[in-house]
Design an enzyme around this catalytic site. Structure first.
Site, mmCIF file in Angstrom:
data_model
loop_
_atom_site.group_PDB
_atom_site.id
_atom_site.type_symbol
_atom_site.label_atom_id
_atom_site.label_comp_id
_atom_site.label_asym_id
_atom_site.label_seq_id
_atom_site.Cartn_x
_atom_site.Cartn_y
_atom_site.Cartn_z
ATOM 1 N N ASN A 170 -5.144 12.482 0.913
ATOM 2 C CA ASN A 170 -4.204 11.617 1.637
ATOM 3 C C ASN A 170 -5.033 10.845 2.663
ATOM 4 O OD1 ASN A 170 -1.453 10.714 2.138
ATOM 5 N ND2 ASN A 170 -1.605 11.762 4.098
ATOM 6 N N LYS A 171 -4.375 10.001 3.418
ATOM 7 C CA LYS A 171 -5.062 9.124 4.372
ATOM 8 C C LYS A 171 -6.088 9.868 5.211
ATOM 9 C CE LYS A 171 -4.868 5.675 4.664
ATOM 10 N NZ LYS A 171 -5.896 4.869 3.946
ATOM 11 N N ARG A 207 -7.519 -0.148 -6.522
ATOM 12 C CA ARG A 207 -7.801 0.948 -5.580
ATOM 13 C C ARG A 207 -7.955 2.250 -6.386
ATOM 14 N NH1 ARG A 207 -4.182 1.216 -0.403
ATOM 15 N NH2 ARG A 207 -6.083 2.208 0.376
ATOM 16 N N GLN A 226 -1.685 2.395 10.059
ATOM 17 C CA GLN A 226 -0.404 2.509 9.321
ATOM 18 C C GLN A 226 0.657 3.216 10.166
ATOM 19 O OE1 GLN A 226 -3.393 3.155 7.980
ATOM 20 N NE2 GLN A 226 -3.464 2.746 5.795
ATOM 21 N N ARG A 286 0.869 -1.181 0.000
ATOM 22 C CA ARG A 286 0.000 0.000 0.000
ATOM 23 C C ARG A 286 0.901 1.225 0.000
ATOM 24 N NH1 ARG A 286 2.480 1.824 3.723
ATOM 25 N NH2 ARG A 286 0.987 3.539 3.765
ATOM 26 N N GLY A 287 0.263 2.404 -0.097
ATOM 27 C CA GLY A 287 1.051 3.630 -0.257
ATOM 28 C C GLY A 287 1.138 3.937 -1.744
ATOM 29 N N ALA A 288 0.880 5.203 -2.101
ATOM 30 C CA ALA A 288 0.688 5.548 -3.516
ATOM 31 C C ALA A 288 1.844 5.122 -4.439
ATOM 32 C CB ALA A 288 0.404 7.047 -3.624
ATOM 33 N N ASP A 306 -1.871 10.992 -1.947
ATOM 34 C CA ASP A 306 -2.332 9.982 -2.910
ATOM 35 C C ASP A 306 -2.719 10.597 -4.244
ATOM 36 O OD1 ASP A 306 -2.840 8.705 -0.110
ATOM 37 O OD2 ASP A 306 -2.707 7.087 -1.591
HETATM 38 O O1 MRU Z 1 -4.379 3.259 2.350
HETATM 39 P P1 MRU Z 1 -2.918 3.464 2.205
HETATM 40 O O2 MRU Z 1 -2.118 2.883 3.314
HETATM 41 O O3 MRU Z 1 -2.420 3.025 0.839
HETATM 42 O O4 MRU Z 1 -2.735 5.043 2.264
HETATM 43 C C1 MRU Z 1 -1.442 5.565 2.189
HETATM 44 C C2 MRU Z 1 -1.388 7.034 2.324
HETATM 45 O O5 MRU Z 1 -2.380 7.702 2.478
HETATM 46 C C3 MRU Z 1 -0.041 7.666 2.147
HETATM 47 O O6 MRU Z 1 0.097 8.787 2.959
HETATM 48 C C4 MRU Z 1 0.142 8.070 0.677
HETATM 49 O O7 MRU Z 1 -0.149 7.003 -0.164
HETATM 50 C C5 MRU Z 1 1.500 8.555 0.390
HETATM 51 S S1 MRU Z 1 2.688 7.265 0.428
HETATM 52 C C6 MRU Z 1 4.216 7.884 0.075
#
Ligand code: MRU
Length: 346
Positions: A247-248, A89, A196, A46-48, A237
């Site tokens: 973002n999250k 996603r 996270q 996970r993470g963009a 994201d």
């Molecule tokens: O749902 P996730 O864990 O994929 O969400 C991740 C985030 O919101 C991060 O802050 C974002 O993707 C940036 S990662 C460098």
């Protein structure tokens, strides 16, 4: 780095299983693109930026396994692989960016033999991963200039090595400041519901030897009000043309609290997270995830059965709350609409 988020090895994709951290450090091996898509959906990765790399590697795997007599059949099946990846996603633009880059490389090499196209796709996916490492180091280099000596930096979610090819965006800024010898500490929001911050950010910062304090999300205002937070750095994201940033979930609340307390709020992200086709953040698609992520922790119910639940996974922070956006090409502080275009080379 003492861990690998994702890599291509011996014609397979290896990923650290982020659903098992911090308790267990387990690496999964994938040889089938559908399993990679499931891993993205199931948050094993996970993470963009990391899901952009995973989608690219998934497409390279898919291309390897396509059985086709003709180019037409190969490209039809490749499009299906891309489509499966695109339906994992919806919010992080890096996923679609990675897919598009693989599609374009395949198209540009359409006249080559299928074996060559498969090889080119594999190399492109590996290149995307390697480039991400360099990009994050550059984000770190720029961002570290904003972090004062002795700072306490609050971050939300995990925008670290685990969310990228291995260095991080927000945590890249923190790593770079730490590596530059600045005596900094981090406050990590736990980041309900998926944790996270507690499970991943605390884990990787402790591994890096960066002093880290874990707080639950509802404590951020308390520490800001007391003057214990110097600045906030988060990842992204998707960033719309005017700077509005998805973002999250919970990032918006942190940004509002930061403004109320006169604390700088920074977003760190690669240029591939910009979506200049969207004029503002209201158009960003927001993923809603299963209710069980809110009602249960590790399979244990923490809410009455049958309760109604909402679980948006991201929120949008309006640009007016953002002090600066840190990219690999430099820092944008104001006039986001013009400056983001310039920095993206658009
Ligand atoms: O749902 P996730 O864990 O994929 O969400 C991740 C985030 O919101 C991060 O802050 C974002 O993707 C940036 S990662 C460098």
């Amino acid at each position: 780095m003492s861990f690998r988020t994702i890599e291509w090895r011996d014609d397979a994709v290896i990923m650290i299983d982020q659903t098992r951290l911090p308790g267990e450090e387990i690496y999964n091996t994938y040889t089938d693109f559908k399993a990679v898509a499931d891993a993205i959906r199931g948050m094993i990765i996970r993470g963009a930026p990391a899901i952009g790399v995973a989608a690219a590697m998934g497409i390279a795997l898919g291309a390897r396994n396509i059985i086709a007599d003709t180019h037409e059949s190969f490209f039809r099946q490749l499009e299906n692989v891309c489509d499966v990846m695109a339906h994992t996603r919806p919010t992080a633009i890096n996923l679609f960016w990675g897919i598009q880059r693989m599609r374009q490389v395949a198209e540009a090499n359409r006249d080559k033999k299928l074996e060559q196209i498969r090889e080119i796709l594999k190399k492109e996916a590996i290149r995307i991963e390697e480039e991400d490492l360099t990009i994050c180091r550059n984000i770190g280099k720029w961002g570290a200039t904003l972090i004062p000596e002795g700072a306490t930096v609050l971050t939300h979610c995990n925008a670290g090595g685990l969310a990228t090819a291995g260095y991080g965006t927000a945590l890249g800024v923190i790593r770079a400041a730490h590596e530059a010898g600045k005596n900094i500490r981090v406050f990590a929001d736990e980041t309900r519901p998926w944790l996270q911050g507690a499970r991943l950010t605390a884990w990787e910062l402790m591994k890096a030897g960066i002093p880290t304090t874990l707080i639950s999300d509802n404590m951020a205002g308390f520490f800001m009000q007391r003057g214990e937070i110097t600045c906030c750095v988060v990842g992204a994201d998707r960033i719309a043309a005017n700077g509005d940033t998805a973002n999250k979930i919970g990032t918006y609340s942190v940004a509002v609290l930061a403004k109320e307390n006169n604390i700088p709020f920074y977003v760190a992200a690669p240029v591939s997270t910009l979506d200049l086709t969207l004029s503002d953040g209201s158009k960003i698609p927001i993923e809603e995830r299963p209710a069980s992520e809110v009602t249960h922790i590790k399979g244990i119910a923490i809410a009455p059965e049958g309760v109604s639940v909402r679980n948006p996974s991201f929120d949008v922070t309006p640009a007016r709350y953002i002090s600066a956006i840190i990219t690999e090409n430099g820092i944008v502080k104001d006039d986001f609409r013009t400056e983001l275009r310039r920095i993206a080379g658009a």
